[in-house]
Scaffold this motif. Structure first.
Motif, PDB file in Angstrom:
ATOM      1  N   ALA A 190      -9.720   5.144  11.423  1.00  0.00           N
ATOM      2  CA  ALA A 190      -8.333   4.900  11.045  1.00  0.00           C
ATOM      3  C   ALA A 190      -7.363   5.633  11.967  1.00  0.00           C
ATOM      4  O   ALA A 190      -6.418   6.273  11.521  1.00  0.00           O
ATOM      5  CB  ALA A 190      -8.085   5.297   9.585  1.00  0.00           C
ATOM      6  N   THR A 191      -7.611   5.537  13.279  1.00  0.00           N
ATOM      7  CA  THR A 191      -6.684   6.115  14.252  1.00  0.00           C
ATOM      8  C   THR A 191      -5.408   5.277  14.277  1.00  0.00           C
ATOM      9  O   THR A 191      -5.394   4.132  13.812  1.00  0.00           O
ATOM     10  CB  THR A 191      -7.304   6.116  15.664  1.00  0.00           C
ATOM     11  OG1 THR A 191      -7.578   4.760  16.051  1.00  0.00           O
ATOM     12  CG2 THR A 191      -8.598   6.923  15.701  1.00  0.00           C
ATOM     13  N   VAL A 192      -4.340   5.832  14.823  1.00  0.00           N
ATOM     14  CA  VAL A 192      -3.092   5.084  14.934  1.00  0.00           C
ATOM     15  C   VAL A 192      -3.335   3.790  15.708  1.00  0.00           C
ATOM     16  O   VAL A 192      -2.896   2.705  15.311  1.00  0.00           O
ATOM     17  CB  VAL A 192      -2.001   5.940  15.623  1.00  0.00           C
ATOM     18  CG1 VAL A 192      -0.796   5.078  15.989  1.00  0.00           C
ATOM     19  CG2 VAL A 192      -1.576   7.089  14.714  1.00  0.00           C
ATOM     20  N   TYR A 200     -11.712   4.115   6.934  1.00  0.00           N
ATOM     21  CA  TYR A 200     -10.958   5.354   6.770  1.00  0.00           C
ATOM     22  C   TYR A 200     -11.843   6.419   6.157  1.00  0.00           C
ATOM     23  O   TYR A 200     -12.387   6.254   5.074  1.00  0.00           O
ATOM     24  CB  TYR A 200      -9.739   5.098   5.883  1.00  0.00           C
ATOM     25  CG  TYR A 200      -8.948   6.329   5.505  1.00  0.00           C
ATOM     26  CD1 TYR A 200      -8.660   7.322   6.432  1.00  0.00           C
ATOM     27  CD2 TYR A 200      -8.457   6.474   4.210  1.00  0.00           C
ATOM     28  CE1 TYR A 200      -7.905   8.435   6.077  1.00  0.00           C
ATOM     29  CE2 TYR A 200      -7.705   7.573   3.846  1.00  0.00           C
ATOM     30  CZ  TYR A 200      -7.438   8.556   4.776  1.00  0.00           C
ATOM     31  OH  TYR A 200      -6.698   9.648   4.424  1.00  0.00           O
ATOM     32  N   LYS A 201     -11.995   7.476   6.880  1.00  0.00           N
ATOM     33  CA  LYS A 201     -12.686   8.655   6.365  1.00  0.00           C
ATOM     34  C   LYS A 201     -11.606   9.718   6.204  1.00  0.00           C
ATOM     35  O   LYS A 201     -11.052  10.183   7.200  1.00  0.00           O
ATOM     36  CB  LYS A 201     -13.778   9.106   7.338  1.00  0.00           C
ATOM     37  CG  LYS A 201     -14.826   8.037   7.590  1.00  0.00           C
ATOM     38  CD  LYS A 201     -15.932   8.490   8.515  1.00  0.00           C
ATOM     39  CE  LYS A 201     -15.440   8.775   9.899  1.00  0.00           C
ATOM     40  NZ  LYS A 201     -16.526   9.072  10.849  1.00  0.00           N
ATOM     41  N   VAL A 241      -3.436  -1.008   4.930  1.00  0.00           N
ATOM     42  CA  VAL A 241      -3.098   0.013   5.934  1.00  0.00           C
ATOM     43  C   VAL A 241      -2.151   1.039   5.315  1.00  0.00           C
ATOM     44  O   VAL A 241      -2.204   2.234   5.614  1.00  0.00           O
ATOM     45  CB  VAL A 241      -2.463  -0.643   7.183  1.00  0.00           C
ATOM     46  CG1 VAL A 241      -1.787   0.411   8.062  1.00  0.00           C
ATOM     47  CG2 VAL A 241      -3.521  -1.391   7.992  1.00  0.00           C
ATOM     48  N   LYS A 242      -1.299   0.559   4.409  1.00  0.00           N
ATOM     49  CA  LYS A 242      -0.320   1.444   3.764  1.00  0.00           C
ATOM     50  C   LYS A 242      -0.970   2.610   3.032  1.00  0.00           C
ATOM     51  O   LYS A 242      -0.362   3.678   2.885  1.00  0.00           O
ATOM     52  CB  LYS A 242       0.555   0.654   2.793  1.00  0.00           C
ATOM     53  CG  LYS A 242      -0.185  -0.043   1.660  1.00  0.00           C
ATOM     54  CD  LYS A 242       0.776  -0.839   0.780  1.00  0.00           C
ATOM     55  CE  LYS A 242       0.076  -1.547  -0.360  1.00  0.00           C
ATOM     56  NZ  LYS A 242      -0.763  -2.671   0.123  1.00  0.00           N
ATOM     57  N   ASP A 243      -2.223   2.445   2.590  1.00  0.00           N
ATOM     58  CA  ASP A 243      -2.915   3.519   1.872  1.00  0.00           C
ATOM     59  C   ASP A 243      -3.155   4.734   2.759  1.00  0.00           C
ATOM     60  O   ASP A 243      -3.115   5.870   2.298  1.00  0.00           O
ATOM     61  CB  ASP A 243      -4.259   3.021   1.327  1.00  0.00           C
ATOM     62  CG  ASP A 243      -4.101   1.971   0.231  1.00  0.00           C
ATOM     63  OD1 ASP A 243      -2.953   1.761  -0.223  1.00  0.00           O
ATOM     64  OD2 ASP A 243      -5.120   1.360  -0.156  1.00  0.00           O
ATOM     65  N   VAL A 244      -3.403   4.480   4.039  1.00  0.00           N
ATOM     66  CA  VAL A 244      -3.663   5.573   4.979  1.00  0.00           C
ATOM     67  C   VAL A 244      -2.380   6.370   5.223  1.00  0.00           C
ATOM     68  O   VAL A 244      -2.399   7.594   5.319  1.00  0.00           O
ATOM     69  CB  VAL A 244      -4.236   5.038   6.314  1.00  0.00           C
ATOM     70  CG1 VAL A 244      -4.585   6.186   7.246  1.00  0.00           C
ATOM     71  CG2 VAL A 244      -5.476   4.173   6.056  1.00  0.00           C
ATOM     72  N   VAL A 245      -1.259   5.647   5.282  1.00  0.00           N
ATOM     73  CA  VAL A 245       0.042   6.303   5.456  1.00  0.00           C
ATOM     74  C   VAL A 245       0.408   7.079   4.194  1.00  0.00           C
ATOM     75  O   VAL A 245       0.862   8.229   4.251  1.00  0.00           O
ATOM     76  CB  VAL A 245       1.137   5.268   5.800  1.00  0.00           C
ATOM     77  CG1 VAL A 245       2.501   5.950   5.917  1.00  0.00           C
ATOM     78  CG2 VAL A 245       0.794   4.537   7.096  1.00  0.00           C
ATOM     79  N   ALA A 246       0.193   6.458   3.044  1.00  0.00           N
ATOM     80  CA  ALA A 246       0.505   7.110   1.770  1.00  0.00           C
ATOM     81  C   ALA A 246      -0.307   8.386   1.588  1.00  0.00           C
ATOM     82  O   ALA A 246       0.157   9.350   0.967  1.00  0.00           O
ATOM     83  CB  ALA A 246       0.232   6.143   0.615  1.00  0.00           C
ATOM     84  N   ASP A 247      -1.503   8.401   2.161  1.00  0.00           N
ATOM     85  CA  ASP A 247      -2.382   9.566   2.056  1.00  0.00           C
ATOM     86  C   ASP A 247      -1.955  10.689   3.004  1.00  0.00           C
ATOM     87  O   ASP A 247      -2.487  11.789   2.947  1.00  0.00           O
ATOM     88  CB  ASP A 247      -3.817   9.134   2.362  1.00  0.00           C
ATOM     89  CG  ASP A 247      -4.856  10.014   1.674  1.00  0.00           C
ATOM     90  OD1 ASP A 247      -4.542  10.609   0.626  1.00  0.00           O
ATOM     91  OD2 ASP A 247      -5.980  10.113   2.195  1.00  0.00           O
ATOM     92  N   ASP A 253       6.081  -6.015   6.962  1.00  0.00           N
ATOM     93  CA  ASP A 253       5.441  -7.193   6.377  1.00  0.00           C
ATOM     94  C   ASP A 253       4.238  -6.830   5.506  1.00  0.00           C
ATOM     95  O   ASP A 253       3.859  -7.590   4.612  1.00  0.00           O
ATOM     96  CB  ASP A 253       4.981  -8.168   7.474  1.00  0.00           C
ATOM     97  CG  ASP A 253       6.144  -8.816   8.191  1.00  0.00           C
ATOM     98  OD1 ASP A 253       7.274  -8.754   7.677  1.00  0.00           O
ATOM     99  OD2 ASP A 253       5.916  -9.385   9.283  1.00  0.00           O
ATOM    100  N   ASN A 254       3.643  -5.665   5.793  1.00  0.00           N
ATOM    101  CA  ASN A 254       2.439  -5.262   5.055  1.00  0.00           C
ATOM    102  C   ASN A 254       2.669  -4.066   4.145  1.00  0.00           C
ATOM    103  O   ASN A 254       1.712  -3.369   3.751  1.00  0.00           O
ATOM    104  CB  ASN A 254       1.304  -4.970   6.057  1.00  0.00           C
ATOM    105  CG  ASN A 254       0.788  -6.241   6.706  1.00  0.00           C
ATOM    106  OD1 ASN A 254      -0.009  -6.980   6.107  1.00  0.00           O
ATOM    107  ND2 ASN A 254       1.254  -6.539   7.912  1.00  0.00           N
ATOM    108  N   GLY A 255       3.929  -3.822   3.808  1.00  0.00           N
ATOM    109  CA  GLY A 255       4.255  -2.841   2.784  1.00  0.00           C
ATOM    110  C   GLY A 255       4.098  -1.394   3.170  1.00  0.00           C
ATOM    111  O   GLY A 255       3.966  -0.528   2.307  1.00  0.00           O
ATOM    112  N   VAL A 256       4.091  -1.114   4.476  1.00  0.00           N
ATOM    113  CA  VAL A 256       3.996   0.291   4.913  1.00  0.00           C
ATOM    114  C   VAL A 256       5.375   0.929   4.760  1.00  0.00           C
ATOM    115  O   VAL A 256       6.348   0.463   5.351  1.00  0.00           O
ATOM    116  CB  VAL A 256       3.516   0.391   6.374  1.00  0.00           C
ATOM    117  CG1 VAL A 256       3.493   1.864   6.814  1.00  0.00           C
ATOM    118  CG2 VAL A 256       2.153  -0.231   6.537  1.00  0.00           C
ATOM    119  N   SER A 257       5.442   1.986   3.966  1.00  0.00           N
ATOM    120  CA  SER A 257       6.733   2.623   3.735  1.00  0.00           C
ATOM    121  C   SER A 257       6.639   4.138   3.845  1.00  0.00           C
ATOM    122  O   SER A 257       5.551   4.679   3.978  1.00  0.00           O
ATOM    123  CB  SER A 257       7.268   2.240   2.359  1.00  0.00           C
ATOM    124  OG  SER A 257       6.367   2.638   1.351  1.00  0.00           O
TER     125      SER A 257
END
Length: 386
Positions: free
Chosen positions: A286-288, A304-305, A357-363, A382-386
């Motif tokens: 899950a690199t950038v 994602y680890k 993908v948003k889960d990785v950002v939220a974490d 478009d994919n809900g990354v906030s």
């Protein structure tokens, strides 16, 4: 002369010549200079005594050796940060260094850490041969060793902290199967771009995805394509290897790449042929870059680890060992070389597709600002990354 002796030493006054000689004569000046010289020496010695005490209190109790920063960005951007934060929060001094892919440097760093008196040594080996030599030396000096992220085959580390790496590979296999099925490709040809043959994790990953895909190859649902390991996880070599694969087998429909770096190397080759997005590619870490490839549709998924979980588990174990406690584990892994069971802490990986993908950002593993740059800003929205 030891510090204690120096600290207790007293010095006689210089002889003063009486009867007619000036107190400013040569002998007096010599005596004053002698006292000054001795005083400076004593002060220096006393300072050294103080420094010795200070150093002994600030010596690292845990040594950590990371492998490199070339094969994956995670070692410097995530592991180092999370390990340091956890040790700092516990008030445990740790010496964290990176061998930068150099096996000799790896051993030199280990020797320095062992000599300095660390109680626990945590290593991510570059290969099992180098790792084994380091572990054996550490154990001979009474240092407890934790294999971090990858197991040193035949090494004999007392503990192992990692993710369930067969599960990582299984998620990759399930991911490529899902993406190929979604594209409705009949009898797709699947190529393997495996990790380094010297890394036991690469073996475990392959075991995982092969376990998912082999039945599909055997049944004729999928077709087995080229299958090759990438020495030392080198991304440049991966590009060359995959280019040769594609030249020899131009109808490759999917690529199981063992991590995001190898996956991106394959994607770069596919872009040259205008095949990116048409040929699903896997990855992990899950690199950038990997997440951006997923958002763009060039990469099927990454795994994602949660490195913070891994770092926290490893530091918790190390801190307990420093304090003389017995290490707490949740399982064991069998060393395939020695056949011995290694007490382990194993964590659960998570598949990441475009929609999560948003889960990785939220974490907090990556930030929106580093992920959602340029053309990726709209893809993030478009994919809900906030």
């Amino acid at each position: 002369m030891g510090c204690r002796m120096l600290c207790r030493t007293t010095f006689a006054r210089p002889p003063v010549r009486r009867g007619g000689s000036s107190t400013k004569g040569p002998l007096m000046r010599k005596g004053v200079l002698g006292v000054a010289a001795v005083s400076v020496a004593v002060l220096a010695s006393l300072t050294a005594c103080g420094n010795d005490n200070k150093d002994s209190g600030s010596k690292a109790q845990v040594g950590v050796i990371l492998p490199d920063s070339k094969t994956s960005a995670r070692w410097e951007t995530a592991d180092r940060k999370y390990l340091q934060q956890a040790f700092d929060a516990a008030g445990i001094k740790a010496d964290i260094q990176n061998a930068q892919g150099d096996k000799q440097a790896f051993q030199t760093i280990a020797d320095q850490m062992i000599t300095s008196g660390v109680k626990v040594l945590m290593i991510t080996n570059l290969d099992s041969g180098t790792g084994k030599a380091v572990i054996q030396k550490a154990k001979s000096q009474g240092v407890t060793v934790i294999d971090y992220d990858r197991l040193t085959l035949g090494g004999g580390a007392q503990y192992y902290v990692s993710f369930d790496n067969v599960k990582v590979g299984k998620l990759q296999g399930e991911g490529i199967a899902k993406c190929l099925t979604d594209k409705k490709i009949v009898k797709p040809v699947v190529a393997y771009l495996n990790g380094a043959p010297t890394d036991n994790n690469a073996t475990l990953f392959k075991s995982g995805y092969d376990g998912v895909l082999k039945p599909k190859f055997d049944s004729g649902e999928f077709v087995k394509g080229p299958d090759q390991a990438v020495p030392e996880w080198d991304n440049a070599q991966a590009g060359t290897i995959f280019e040769q694969m594609l030249t020899g087998t131009p109808n490759i429909n999917g690529v199981v790449a063992a991590n995001d770096g190898l996956g991106n190397a394959a994607i770069a080759v596919l872009k040259k042929q205008k095949l990116n997005g048409q040929v699903p590619v896997t990855g992990q870490d899950a690199t950038v870059q990997g997440l951006q490839n997923v958002l763009a549709g060039d990469q099927c998924l990454t795994v994602y680890k949660a490195i913070k979980q891994e770092a926290d588990a490893a530091t918790k174990l190390a801190i307990g060992l420093v304090k003389g406690e017995k290490g707490q584990t949740n399982g064991a892994v069998t060393d395939p070389e020695s056949k011995s069971d290694v007490p382990s802490v194993l964590l659960e990986p998570k598949p990441i597709y475009k929609e999560n993908v948003k889960d990785v950002v939220a974490d907090g593993y990556v930030t929106k600002s580093e992920l959602c740059t340029g053309d990726y800003a709209k893809l993030c929205a478009d994919n809900g990354v906030s």
